[in-house]
Scaffold this motif. Sequence first.
Motif, PDB file in Angstrom:
ATOM      1  N   PRO A 203       0.820  -1.218   0.000  1.00 40.10           N
ATOM      2  CA  PRO A 203       0.000   0.000   0.000  1.00 40.10           C
ATOM      3  C   PRO A 203       0.858   1.274   0.000  1.00 40.10           C
ATOM      4  O   PRO A 203       1.916   1.312   0.628  1.00 40.10           O
ATOM      5  CB  PRO A 203      -0.804  -0.109   1.298  1.00 40.10           C
ATOM      6  CG  PRO A 203      -0.769  -1.553   1.660  1.00 40.10           C
ATOM      7  CD  PRO A 203       0.511  -2.108   1.123  1.00 40.10           C
ATOM      8  N   ARG A 204       0.349   2.301  -0.658  1.00 35.69           N
ATOM      9  CA  ARG A 204       1.118   3.550  -0.718  1.00 35.69           C
ATOM     10  C   ARG A 204       1.121   4.261   0.617  1.00 35.69           C
ATOM     11  O   ARG A 204       2.112   4.872   1.000  1.00 35.69           O
ATOM     12  CB  ARG A 204       0.528   4.472  -1.786  1.00 35.69           C
ATOM     13  CG  ARG A 204       1.080   4.162  -3.159  1.00 35.69           C
ATOM     14  CD  ARG A 204       0.444   5.010  -4.211  1.00 35.69           C
ATOM     15  NE  ARG A 204       0.877   6.410  -4.156  1.00 35.69           N
ATOM     16  CZ  ARG A 204       0.693   7.256  -5.154  1.00 35.69           C
ATOM     17  NH1 ARG A 204       0.108   6.857  -6.267  1.00 35.69           N
ATOM     18  NH2 ARG A 204       1.083   8.500  -5.060  1.00 35.69           N
ATOM     19  N   LEU A 205      -0.018   4.180   1.301  1.00 31.76           N
ATOM     20  CA  LEU A 205      -0.103   4.884   2.584  1.00 31.76           C
ATOM     21  C   LEU A 205       0.170   3.942   3.748  1.00 31.76           C
ATOM     22  O   LEU A 205      -0.678   3.705   4.600  1.00 31.76           O
ATOM     23  CB  LEU A 205      -1.481   5.533   2.728  1.00 31.76           C
ATOM     24  CG  LEU A 205      -1.608   6.950   2.169  1.00 31.76           C
ATOM     25  CD1 LEU A 205      -3.012   7.488   2.345  1.00 31.76           C
ATOM     26  CD2 LEU A 205      -0.599   7.924   2.792  1.00 31.76           C
ATOM     27  N   LYS A 206       1.352   3.380   3.764  1.00 40.87           N
ATOM     28  CA  LYS A 206       1.738   2.504   4.873  1.00 40.87           C
ATOM     29  C   LYS A 206       3.269   2.440   4.906  1.00 40.87           C
ATOM     30  O   LYS A 206       3.907   2.223   3.862  1.00 40.87           O
ATOM     31  CB  LYS A 206       1.152   1.109   4.645  1.00 40.87           C
ATOM     32  CG  LYS A 206       1.324   0.175   5.829  1.00 40.87           C
ATOM     33  CD  LYS A 206       0.555  -1.123   5.609  1.00 40.87           C
ATOM     34  CE  LYS A 206       0.725  -2.048   6.787  1.00 40.87           C
ATOM     35  NZ  LYS A 206       0.055  -3.320   6.616  1.00 40.87           N
ATOM     36  N   GLU A 213       0.114   3.688   9.370  1.00 48.69           N
ATOM     37  CA  GLU A 213      -0.810   3.952   8.260  1.00 48.69           C
ATOM     38  C   GLU A 213      -1.468   5.330   8.344  1.00 48.69           C
ATOM     39  O   GLU A 213      -2.213   5.699   7.452  1.00 48.69           O
ATOM     40  CB  GLU A 213      -1.919   2.889   8.238  1.00 48.69           C
ATOM     41  CG  GLU A 213      -1.418   1.513   7.795  1.00 48.69           C
ATOM     42  CD  GLU A 213      -2.504   0.463   7.775  1.00 48.69           C
ATOM     43  OE1 GLU A 213      -2.972   0.098   6.686  1.00 48.69           O
ATOM     44  OE2 GLU A 213      -2.890   0.014   8.880  1.00 48.69           O
ATOM     45  N   ARG A 214      -1.226   6.050   9.438  1.00 50.56           N
ATOM     46  CA  ARG A 214      -1.893   7.351   9.558  1.00 50.56           C
ATOM     47  C   ARG A 214      -1.231   8.359   8.617  1.00 50.56           C
ATOM     48  O   ARG A 214      -0.008   8.576   8.688  1.00 50.56           O
ATOM     49  CB  ARG A 214      -1.799   7.858  11.002  1.00 50.56           C
ATOM     50  CG  ARG A 214      -2.789   7.140  11.929  1.00 50.56           C
ATOM     51  CD  ARG A 214      -2.622   7.593  13.338  1.00 50.56           C
ATOM     52  NE  ARG A 214      -1.289   7.243  13.827  1.00 50.56           N
ATOM     53  CZ  ARG A 214      -0.899   7.373  15.087  1.00 50.56           C
ATOM     54  NH1 ARG A 214      -1.711   7.870  15.971  1.00 50.56           N
ATOM     55  NH2 ARG A 214       0.319   7.019  15.450  1.00 50.56           N
ATOM     56  N   ALA A 215      -2.045   8.948   7.747  1.00 49.58           N
ATOM     57  CA  ALA A 215      -1.518   9.848   6.711  1.00 49.58           C
ATOM     58  C   ALA A 215      -0.697  10.984   7.324  1.00 49.58           C
ATOM     59  O   ALA A 215       0.300  11.413   6.745  1.00 49.58           O
ATOM     60  CB  ALA A 215      -2.664  10.401   5.880  1.00 49.58           C
ATOM     61  N   LYS A 216      -1.087  11.440   8.517  1.00 42.91           N
ATOM     62  CA  LYS A 216      -0.357  12.575   9.118  1.00 42.91           C
ATOM     63  C   LYS A 216       1.087  12.201   9.497  1.00 42.91           C
ATOM     64  O   LYS A 216       1.931  13.067   9.673  1.00 42.91           O
ATOM     65  CB  LYS A 216      -1.119  13.139  10.320  1.00 42.91           C
ATOM     66  CG  LYS A 216      -1.136  12.248  11.540  1.00 42.91           C
ATOM     67  CD  LYS A 216      -1.756  12.965  12.724  1.00 42.91           C
ATOM     68  CE  LYS A 216      -1.691  12.169  14.011  1.00 42.91           C
ATOM     69  NZ  LYS A 216      -0.372  11.788  14.477  1.00 42.91           N
ATOM     70  N   ASP A 217       1.362  10.916   9.634  1.00 39.18           N
ATOM     71  CA  ASP A 217       2.713  10.474  10.003  1.00 39.18           C
ATOM     72  C   ASP A 217       3.555  10.044   8.805  1.00 39.18           C
ATOM     73  O   ASP A 217       4.697   9.615   8.966  1.00 39.18           O
ATOM     74  CB  ASP A 217       2.638   9.314  11.006  1.00 39.18           C
ATOM     75  CG  ASP A 217       2.305   9.822  12.400  1.00 39.18           C
ATOM     76  OD1 ASP A 217       2.704  10.961  12.714  1.00 39.18           O
ATOM     77  OD2 ASP A 217       1.640   9.095  13.144  1.00 39.18           O
TER      78      ASP A 217
END
Length: 285
Positions: A203-206, A213-217
């Motif tokens: 996954p791109r967001l991981k 997996e939190r986008a802010k991190d």
Amino acid sequence: MLDKLGKKIDQLIQQKPIYQEALLVYRELLGFLDEIQPVITYDAGDASVREIKTREGFPLFSRGDLPIDHEGAVLLFQRLLEHLSSTKRKDRDALEQALNRVQGKPTWVRDMIWAFLSGDEGRITTMSLEVALWPMVARFLAHMALQPSMRSLRELTTEVVQGYTWNYGYCPLCGSTPNMAYLSDEGKRFLHCELCGYEWHYPRLKCPFCGEERAKDLGYFTSEEDEGYRIDFCKKCRRYIKTLDMRLIGFPAPLELEDLITLHLDVLAQKQGLKASGDQHASRI
Ligand SMILES: [Zn+2]
Ligand SMILES: [Zn+2]
């Protein structure tokens, strides 16, 4: 294949003259890699056992039990060493010392390859410094010496490994960490194994390293001079991975070579306090 890659390397030398020496070395050594026909046997075994193992996150092999052609790897390491010590490199004396060590102690290369496979950084450093060789050169030679085996192993196991449902940030084939990533034409992210070169969807967001997996991190930054290259990083574990965007790069070099010619991006990332992706980070010359 070699011809096409040779042309690509010529082109890269024009585009990235600061990497000329590394690119020329890489091209020279490729010829030696093709001379080795590794002997590898692999028995796929029981599919249901494999399925249980992969569901629990076990790769097909661990680095220590990879069915590689040890003899071939030792021979190739020695050949590469002989070749490099006959060139005008700055570390020629150290390479010659290493060669002398091999002649006096034939198990030296085997030990070095084993230290590399088992991730024993302390041992690699001690053995390298005993012959005044840069540990990164020893690591690079071990990595190159294993490539024919890795290529055969990838071919032998592709069908099995592609059947896996794999959502982990380490390689399904050998369990190593990724050293590079790319975004495909469809925008999907793939990770590239630093040891065996296997590529798998992730996954791109991981974060591949801690699973955040939190986008802010999660974030990324780009370098102005390198269109199509970016550095993805994780604020939680502070690790990063260099990523190629295939939608902007038409025809990339093999990723192990891209890794080698983007060291300036590593410098950039490390200046921001980020840590290199792999614990082995092999391809350094
Ligand atoms: Zn791998
Ligand atoms: Zn992370």
